[in-house]
Design a protein around this motif. Sequence first.
Motif: not given
Length: 752
Positions: A445-454, A474-479, A500-507
């Motif tokens: 995901f753009p701006g993420a340190d890493y992305t996990t998925t199912v 990570g700290q990308n957005f907090s900075k 340190y931040q996370n974002s997550w979503g299901i549709t």
Amino acid sequence: QVAKKIEVRQSFPRTSSPPSIPVRFWRQRCISRAMDLSHLVTIGLMPAKRAPLSSADHEYFQKHGVEQVLSDIVNQLAAQKPADPYKFIVDMVSPMSKGGAAAAPAAKAAPAAAKAAAKPAAKPAAKPAAKPDAKPAVAAGATVESVGDEIRALKEKLKSEGLSGKKINDHEEVKRLVAQLQELKAAGDAGAAPAAAPAAKAKAEPAAPKAAAKGEAKKEKGGGGKKDKKAEDALAKGPSKGGGVEVKKAEDVPLWYEQVIMKAELIEQYPVKGCFILRPWAYRIWELVQRWFDGEIKQLGVENCYFPMFIPKCYMEKESDHLDDFAPELAMVTKFGNSDIEEPVAIRPTSETAMYAAYSNWVQSHRDLPVKLNQWCSVVRWEVKQTTPFLRTREFLWQEGHTAFADKAAAEQEVLDILELYALVYEKLLAIPVVRGTKTKAETFPGADYTTTVEAFIPATGRAIQGATSHHLGQNFSKMFEIQFQDPNDTSGKKKEFAYQNSWGITQRTIGVMTMVHGDDKGLVLPPPVAGFQVVIVTVGLKATSPDAERHKVKHTAMDFYMKLSQAGIRVKLDESDHSPGWKFNHWEMKGVPLRIELGPMDIEKGTFIMAKRNIPDPKAAKVSGNIAKLVEDVQRTLDDIHSEMYNSALQQRDERLVSVDEWKDFSPNLNQGKLVLVPFCGDPKCEEMIKDKSKEEAQDVEVAGGLKMGAKSLCVPHEDKYNLKCPGKCINPECPSQKHVERRTMFGRSY
């Protein structure tokens, strides 16, 4: 004579609504083939508009070259709403067809009728060769086999000259031959039956297009095949109202899917391309997913909120790198009324930039953390590709969670906790097995340190589909947004730390995946946890001569069943409509209700009842007996059995198509059989692009399961060790540019 010329054809793309059809489709399809007004009645303007055309509609048609006679007929159809629209069309078109059309040769009847009908406002049609989008000319006597051989020979020649991969596919002569091959396939291999088809159609004088279609289907039984004709007619007309699914899943998955979601009353079409109405039966599924997941995240301390859908320019500029990845899909609001907006705003494609400015105001101390917020909303991504209901739409429902932590370990643990909840949505609610994993760098995901998925798998097409994602930012957005707090370990009180931040979503994609995996030729098949009704009760065995006492006893027992099951928390429907039992069976099977209870006077006398399980296609094998004295227990056990059987069936089908591959020579052959492949991969984005191009090239000249000859895509690096057995240390790409040592297998496949 006119009636037989109004043919049902595949005139427009299945996912397009008439107002968005390019000019060339109106001109080429409506004029040079046939008027195709029956198509407009069936799936075109009538269902979408249901009202007379406005002056703006007429202007739109004229602007795009649509003949006045066509818009007039559609207008009259909407205004008068005739009981038989086909006869109404014939009556209106007949006076226009007198004269030139009558003298036309039989073999050219349909085009002549179309031209005659379009004559009042028609302009001289340009010659095909003069059109910029004209299809390539097909050489006389060419067949699919001969052109395919020619393509293979040319590619071998270009390879010997030192070309490879994309350069070969982009070669002008290759592109020309591929276009010619596609034209031949679309025509069903020119040189076979097409020339004889018009004459065959001209033999009979049908009373209306419906009768003509039925007669032609019989005539063509020995030619193109009854199944092909049925699928072609269904494709041309779109899903008919009522009745069963007209196309088998194994024959045409996209058309089958379109019919199931319409006939099962999941969606309704909408005039804006890529947008669809979610009907109550679909929204109930989403509500049940929402209810379960919302309860689970609240146990983790997550709270619900709502942020505006509009993203201001100042936020977009602050995180331009993030939104640049969404730029092709970004929808902008630039006007209100007739005035321009001074500062245009974007409609959210995701809410990182909208939410994190507020977080920077709220977080001053480590005591203000963690922040755990979630919102249930819709987002807009203006897809330019082909849209598919639930799977790829311009507006869709989702939840998006956004959290901030003082320490990295807590943030990373939440990423996995949320990922497991997403996996349980698929496995516990939808009966679909998924692979938990981490995305490669190219798919992060753009701006993420890493992305996990199912990742889920659609056996009918041999393609994977991303189920849900959980990102560690990570700290990308907090900075960027200055989400910082005073370091509690700093005695001076001056040192600041970034969160340190996370974002997550299901549709709502969950509904489409469930339909594709479990649906069958009878329609939708719902797992019990997400079914609007888990059980439907249908009374049977009553005749016109049945005494009132017997009728009353059956009705009373059925109501008793309903009350006991409802009180036990089972979602149940007692169908007391005046339809026949057979009609009720078919109706609820189409809608996918997991369990049907059949209750008749003889059953009551025996103290038993019959249960029919929707997940088993064979009507006899699907039926099991229950004991009235143990009603709730027997029904609940059977519902649990249905869910287990659905999950195990999907798991077996997926595992049969999941293979470990160590060398490139085995990569494309397995991929082209509709399989997912676990391979040693270095993780380098350039190498991944090479694999994609190479697998696409190797698919061009062979038969591919699912028919889509796209390149392979990395899906994830699986977390579970069972997917990482005996992993070689060398990347599967023999031309790997990085030459990095490989430690874990990566799952590749064709994907939605």
